[in-house]
Scaffold this motif. Structure first.
Motif, PDB file in Angstrom:
ATOM      1  N   THR A   1       7.066  -3.467   0.498  1.00 52.29           N
ATOM      2  CA  THR A   1       6.701  -4.955   0.074  1.00 52.29           C
ATOM      3  C   THR A   1       8.024  -5.989   0.448  1.00 52.29           C
ATOM      4  OG1 THR A   1       7.895  -4.501  -2.148  1.00 52.29           O
ATOM      5  CG2 THR A   1       5.742  -3.937  -1.945  1.00 52.29           C
TER       6      THR A   1
ATOM      7  N   SER B   1       6.014   3.047   0.055  1.00 47.40           N
ATOM      8  CA  SER B   1       5.613   1.544  -0.083  1.00 47.40           C
ATOM      9  C   SER B   1       6.479   0.635   0.298  1.00 47.40           C
ATOM     10  CB  SER B   1       5.037   1.503  -1.515  1.00 47.40           C
ATOM     11  OG  SER B   1       4.415   0.353  -1.794  1.00 47.40           O
TER      12      SER B   1
ATOM     13  N   TRP C   1       2.999  -1.497   7.517  1.00 51.96           N
ATOM     14  CA  TRP C   1       2.865  -2.378   6.616  1.00 51.96           C
ATOM     15  C   TRP C   1       2.890  -3.526   7.433  1.00 51.96           C
ATOM     16  CZ3 TRP C   1       5.835   1.860   5.854  1.00 51.96           C
ATOM     17  CH2 TRP C   1       5.387   2.786   4.875  1.00 51.96           C
TER      18      TRP C   1
ATOM     19  N   ASP D   1       5.538   9.891  -0.394  1.00 54.29           N
ATOM     20  CA  ASP D   1       4.776   8.765  -0.585  1.00 54.29           C
ATOM     21  C   ASP D   1       5.562   7.410  -0.481  1.00 54.29           C
ATOM     22  OD1 ASP D   1       2.058   7.574  -1.738  1.00 54.29           O
ATOM     23  OD2 ASP D   1       3.586   6.393  -2.662  1.00 54.29           O
TER      24      ASP D   1
ATOM     25  N   SER E   1       0.817  -1.320  -0.076  1.00 56.25           N
ATOM     26  CA  SER E   1       0.041   0.230  -0.053  1.00 56.25           C
ATOM     27  C   SER E   1       1.001   1.340  -0.056  1.00 56.25           C
ATOM     28  CB  SER E   1      -0.987   0.068   1.391  1.00 56.25           C
ATOM     29  OG  SER E   1      -0.227   0.215   2.332  1.00 56.25           O
ATOM     30  N   HIS E   2       0.367   2.526  -0.566  1.00 58.97           N
ATOM     31  CA  HIS E   2       0.821   3.789  -0.451  1.00 58.97           C
ATOM     32  C   HIS E   2       0.705   4.537   0.776  1.00 58.97           C
ATOM     33  CE1 HIS E   2       3.163   3.076  -4.402  1.00 58.97           C
ATOM     34  NE2 HIS E   2       1.584   2.516  -4.698  1.00 58.97           N
TER      35      HIS E   2
END
Length: 183
Positions: A53, A51, A152, A49, A37-38
């Protein structure tokens, strides 16, 4: 004419079914704290921004850093949304249900994310590393001085973490609704 009507109805039904499925998929993908997700954070006069992963054990080497436990990695991407922005890599931590592992920002790896200042619209992607000396991390956080850190945490493996460790789920008795189908 009747054949044309049937074809038109079939096309309309197919389009509506496609939109229905797209709505379900995007609702699952819109979880604010799911890996990938951002999330945005202010940086001085700019807006970043981020992110994150792919949190996993790493096979990389940490040049010049004596790892005490197991090296873990995640891939981070930052974009300068407005103004210039400097990624503050030391703001990252990997978390388990009770432990926190600070990012190894001092590791100079060719795969690592750059901390160089970005002009508006520029993006930087690379790995961030953690020296994990206890339980496997279940989440990655980014603390930038705000009320709640960016986090996250949601994937099949991550849902083993207590919901009170998740800033989005802390007040919930059950797992986060955007992650509920992942268990």
């Amino acid at each position: 004419m009747r054949k044309f009507y049937r074809v038109a109805v079939l096309i309309a039904m197919t389009a509506m079914a496609g939109l229905s499925f797209a709505g379900v998929a995007s609702a699952a993908e819109d979880c604010a704290h799911r890996f990938g997700s951002h999330q945005q954070v202010r940086d001085g006069g700019g807006l970043q921004d981020w992110s994150v992963t792919d949190l996993k054990e790493s096979g990389d080497v940490a040049p010049g850093f004596p790892v005490a436990g197991q090296l873990w990695e995640a891939t981070a991407t930052v974009t300068a949304i407005s103004g210039t922005s400097t990624p503050v890599i030391p703001n990252f931590n990997a978390k388990t249900g009770g432990s926190s592992y600070p990012v190894l920002w001092q590791v100079a790896s060719p795969q690592g994310i750059s901390a160089a200042t970005l002009a508006q619209g520029q993006t930087s992607t690379g790995k961030i590393y953690f020296d994990v000396t206890g339980g496997d991390p279940k989440a990655v956080t980014y603390t930038a001085g705000g009320a709640k850190p960016l986090m996250w945490c949601c994937s099949e493996a991550m849902m083993a973490m207590p919901t009170d460790e998740c800033t989005c789920c802390a007040d919930m008795k059950e797992p986060c609704p955007c992650c509920a189908g992942m268990m």
